[in-house]
Write a protein that holds these residues in place. Structure first.
Motif, PDB file in Angstrom:
ATOM      1  N   VAL A 136       6.160  79.031  -3.138  1.00  0.00           N
ATOM      2  CA  VAL A 136       5.990  78.872  -4.590  1.00  0.00           C
ATOM      3  C   VAL A 136       6.230  77.404  -4.948  1.00  0.00           C
ATOM      4  O   VAL A 136       7.356  76.907  -4.886  1.00  0.00           O
ATOM      5  CB  VAL A 136       6.956  79.778  -5.379  1.00  0.00           C
ATOM      6  CG1 VAL A 136       6.694  79.629  -6.872  1.00  0.00           C
ATOM      7  CG2 VAL A 136       6.800  81.223  -4.957  1.00  0.00           C
ATOM      8  N   TRP A 139       5.772  76.463 -11.115  1.00  0.00           N
ATOM      9  CA  TRP A 139       6.505  77.423 -11.931  1.00  0.00           C
ATOM     10  C   TRP A 139       6.135  77.252 -13.403  1.00  0.00           C
ATOM     11  O   TRP A 139       5.847  76.144 -13.853  1.00  0.00           O
ATOM     12  CB  TRP A 139       8.014  77.217 -11.786  1.00  0.00           C
ATOM     13  CG  TRP A 139       8.549  77.574 -10.439  1.00  0.00           C
ATOM     14  CD1 TRP A 139       8.589  76.766  -9.331  1.00  0.00           C
ATOM     15  CD2 TRP A 139       9.119  78.819 -10.048  1.00  0.00           C
ATOM     16  NE1 TRP A 139       9.140  77.436  -8.274  1.00  0.00           N
ATOM     17  CE2 TRP A 139       9.480  78.700  -8.690  1.00  0.00           C
ATOM     18  CE3 TRP A 139       9.366  80.022 -10.712  1.00  0.00           C
ATOM     19  CZ2 TRP A 139      10.078  79.741  -7.984  1.00  0.00           C
ATOM     20  CZ3 TRP A 139       9.966  81.054 -10.012  1.00  0.00           C
ATOM     21  CH2 TRP A 139      10.306  80.923  -8.659  1.00  0.00           C
ATOM     22  N   GLY A 197       4.965  81.160  -9.881  1.00  0.00           N
ATOM     23  CA  GLY A 197       6.224  81.782 -10.252  1.00  0.00           C
ATOM     24  C   GLY A 197       6.547  81.575 -11.712  1.00  0.00           C
ATOM     25  O   GLY A 197       6.076  80.620 -12.344  1.00  0.00           O
ATOM     26  N   VAL A 224       5.765  85.610  -8.673  1.00  0.00           N
ATOM     27  CA  VAL A 224       7.162  86.031  -8.587  1.00  0.00           C
ATOM     28  C   VAL A 224       7.861  85.643  -9.878  1.00  0.00           C
ATOM     29  O   VAL A 224       7.398  84.764 -10.623  1.00  0.00           O
ATOM     30  CB  VAL A 224       7.873  85.391  -7.378  1.00  0.00           C
ATOM     31  CG1 VAL A 224       7.164  85.738  -6.086  1.00  0.00           C
ATOM     32  CG2 VAL A 224       7.991  83.879  -7.538  1.00  0.00           C
TER      33      VAL A 224
END
Length: 351
Positions: A136, A139, A197, A224
């Motif tokens: 990841v 974000w 994410g 996620v």
């Protein structure tokens, strides 16, 4: 001998109200245990519960009143940074104030003693691990609109470039609860962001509602989520279908298999019964705050802030989280990364 009264600032309404029952129950346990072992400075202990979920002007008047009347001898309890910032100017140096919640960091005001997590120790290593293990690299921040989420985002923004990580965007929603339209708009932004994410900086019921929308859009199959406040009561509120690919980081999880953690759960169940609210991170923080308060007051030999300030640096004690060590007015302790597994967490290891 007069009681030593601890003002317990807990959310009983609003988004943080989901934590209230477990926080109150664990506070009652902590007070009972203190009284069974001699109280504080030889005085019986009593909790005075104050609703931190009230509108801040109302809460400020109530806190000012109990301080002026000397109705409390200390303050603690899980509550947001917005509440802390409203209360600290009222407290001054009149009583010790132990703040046990995860927060944005850098709190140095006199008379305030912090046992909660801060971003540099909690989120930075968690983001680094999820980059290394899951790849990841991008974000998107979704947070409530107040000091803790905004300042945490600022702190991390200055740090994550060194990890090869970037923020694709950020949205801050009304702290008292976003509308369905606002949550849907955030989900649409996430779908087009390209992020791998979502960093959730949301309190209680706000995070629960976001999890439900996130899952209904199928975003849990693509992205996620990482939270610093997600705990077992929130998992139950989100529903099993709302917690896939959801990670949390902090100093406490109910599934923590250490002696101190297992002992707390055992004593809590014996005190309140098997159907008591789950001891999530916010509740354990309340327990931690009360025993940190007892420790630093006993070490100083007084509840006077000046005496505690002189002696708090270097104080060490063993709590449910393990070893707690004060460095200045902050207590450092172990932190963990966990992944939601239904209504509980699977611990992935120490950060």
């Amino acid at each position: 001998m007069s009681d030593f009264v601890i003002g317990a600032l807990l959310h009983f309404q609003g988004p943080g109200g989901i934590y209230g029952p477990s926080c109150q129950a664990v506070t009652e346990l902590a007070v009972a245990e203190l009284n069974a072992s001699g109280g504080i400075l030889g005085r019986p202990v009593r909790a005075r519960f104050l609703d931190a979920g009230q509108p801040l002007p109302v809460l400020r008047r109530q806190v000012a009143g109990v301080l002026t009347s000397r109705g409390v001898h200390a303050l603690t309890g899980w509550h947001t940074s917005a509440v802390r910032n409203a209360v600290v100017p009222l407290v001054g140096r009149r009583v010790p104030y132990v703040y046990p919640a995860a927060y944005e960091g850098a709190e140095t005001r006199p008379g305030l003693y912090v046992t909660g997590e801060v971003p540099s120790a909690q989120l930075f290593p968690a983001v680094a691990r999820l980059r290394a293990e899951l790849g990841v690299r991008s974000w998107y921040v979704v947070g409530d609109d107040y000091a803790w989420p905004r300042r945490t985002f600022q702190v991390l923004s200055a740090q994550v470039a060194s990890l090869g990580v970037e923020f694709a965007g950020a949205r801050f929603l009304p702290a008292q609860g976003a509308s369905a339209t606002q949550l849907g708009g955030v989900a649409t932004d996430l779908e087009s962001s390209g992020a791998g994410g979502v960093l959730m900086l949301m309190v209680g019921q706000n995070a629960v509602r976001f999890n439900r929308v996130f899952a209904r859009r199928g975003l849990d199959e693509r992205m996620v989520r990482l939270s610093t406040l997600m705990e077992e009561n929130m998992l139950m509120g989100s529903g099993a279908g709302g917690t896939a690919n959801l990670y949390s980081t902090g100093g406490w999880f109910r599934s923590l298999a250490t002696g101190g953690a297992l002992d707390l759960i055992g004593r809590y169940t014996a005190h309140h019964g098997a159907h008591a609210p789950a001891v999530g991170a916010a509740a354990e923080a309340c327990y931690e705050g009360i025993f940190a308060l007892r420790t630093i007051v006993e070490r100083a030999g007084s509840a006077a802030v000046a005496a505690i300030d002189r002696s708090v640096d270097g104080v060490v004690y063993e709590g449910p989280r393990g070893l707690m060590r004060f460095q200045g007015n902050h207590a450092a302790h172990r932190l963990y990364l966990a992944r939601a597994d239904g209504f509980d967490f699977d611990l992935l290891g120490e950060l």
